[in-house]
Design a protein around this motif. Structure first.
Motif, PDB file in Angstrom:
ATOM      1  N   VAL A  50      36.569  67.475  -1.938  1.00  9.40           N
ATOM      2  CA  VAL A  50      37.937  67.862  -1.588  1.00  9.40           C
ATOM      3  C   VAL A  50      38.028  69.385  -1.555  1.00  9.40           C
ATOM      4  O   VAL A  50      37.704  70.054  -2.529  1.00  9.40           O
ATOM      5  CB  VAL A  50      38.951  67.299  -2.609  1.00  9.40           C
ATOM      6  N   VAL A 109      39.198  66.734   3.281  1.00 12.41           N
ATOM      7  CA  VAL A 109      38.428  65.808   2.450  1.00 12.41           C
ATOM      8  C   VAL A 109      37.178  65.454   3.245  1.00 12.41           C
ATOM      9  O   VAL A 109      37.259  64.951   4.357  1.00 12.41           O
ATOM     10  CB  VAL A 109      39.231  64.538   2.116  1.00 12.41           C
ATOM     11  N   SER A 141      40.628  72.791  -0.064  1.00  9.61           N
ATOM     12  CA  SER A 141      41.992  73.123   0.322  1.00  9.61           C
ATOM     13  C   SER A 141      42.112  74.631   0.477  1.00  9.61           C
ATOM     14  O   SER A 141      41.256  75.382   0.016  1.00  9.61           O
ATOM     15  CB  SER A 141      42.974  72.623  -0.749  1.00  9.61           C
TER      16      SER A 141
END
Length: 92
Positions: free
Chosen positions: A42, A7, A44
């Motif tokens: 964000v 983040v 990932s």
């Protein structure tokens, strides 16, 4: 298998604008003290390896935020919305 999460909290940035009357949305940004608001991005990803084959998938800007990069540019630069990168490799 390896899971990753990231983040990014990016603070507001100065983005000096020196052209005559430039608008972003309804904001007149012809101002050397113009600041771009802070934002949260964000990211990932996941990595997997089986024998000598490695695969990974990375996801960027998962919340699909519209945001700009400031700094010493004449105009703030729009950044990519949601995107991903998939990789497969063979380990020697």
């Amino acid at each position: 298998m390896n899971l990753r999460a990231n983040v990014q909290v990016l603070s507001k940035q100065y983005s000096p604008i020196s052209l005559p009357t430039v608008f972003i949305g309804e904001n007149n940004v012809m101002n050397p003290e113009y600041q771009i608001d802070g934002r949260v991005i964000v990211n990932s990803g996941i990595d997997c390896q089986y024998s000598k084959i490695k695969a990974s998938v990375d996801f960027y800007n998962m919340l699909n935020k519209d945001y700009y990069q400031g700094g010493s540019f004449i105009l703030p630069i729009p950044q990519q919305k949601f995107n991903f990168l998939a990789k497969v490799s063979y380990v020697f």
